[in-house]
Design an enzyme around this catalytic site. Sequence first.
Site, short mmCIF file in Angstrom:
data_model
loop_
_atom_site.label_atom_id
_atom_site.label_comp_id
_atom_site.label_asym_id
_atom_site.label_seq_id
_atom_site.Cartn_x
_atom_site.Cartn_y
_atom_site.Cartn_z
N MET A 1 0.76 -1.09 -0.03
CA MET A 1 -0.13 -0.09 0.12
C MET A 1 0.90 1.21 -0.13
O MET A 1 1.92 1.17 0.62
CB MET A 1 -0.84 0.00 1.14
CG MET A 1 -1.75 0.95 2.13
SD MET A 1 -1.44 2.83 1.42
CE MET A 1 -0.61 3.28 3.19
N PRO A 2 0.67 2.20 -0.87
CA PRO A 2 -0.26 2.04 -1.81
C PRO A 2 0.25 1.64 -3.26
O PRO A 2 1.46 1.77 -3.42
CB PRO A 2 -0.60 3.73 -1.91
CG PRO A 2 0.74 4.41 -1.32
CD PRO A 2 1.25 3.53 -0.36
N HIS A 3 -0.64 1.56 -4.25
CA HIS A 3 -0.05 1.22 -5.49
C HIS A 3 -0.86 2.29 -6.27
O HIS A 3 -1.92 2.48 -6.32
CB HIS A 3 -0.96 -0.15 -5.84
CG HIS A 3 -0.59 -0.58 -7.24
ND1 HIS A 3 0.76 -0.69 -7.95
CD2 HIS A 3 -1.52 -0.66 -8.33
CE1 HIS A 3 0.52 -0.97 -9.28
NE2 HIS A 3 -0.53 -1.15 -9.70
N SER A 40 4.30 0.91 -4.90
CA SER A 40 4.53 0.60 -6.30
C SER A 40 3.81 1.32 -7.15
O SER A 40 2.76 2.01 -6.97
CB SER A 40 3.85 -0.89 -6.50
OG SER A 40 2.83 -0.92 -6.18
#
Length: 73
Positions: A1-3, A40
């Site tokens: 988290m987060p993407h 990511s």
Amino acid sequence: MPHVVVKLWPGKTSQQKQQLADAIASDVMSIMHCGEESVSVGFEEVPAKDWTEKVYRPEIKANWAQLYKKPGY
């Protein structure tokens, strides 16, 4: 988290995408107080001819109230 997924027209170089991914990840880590291992960033190229159908209508227009940065078109 987060993407984070960035949708954009084709034509940007791998270097431009990497630079943007690094900048996004850096800001996410700073603002959201999370480590690099948690962030990511991906890219999805969408041809200009498909933008309205695949991105604008389902993701922008349909979620207008949820956008923190709205487009000017």
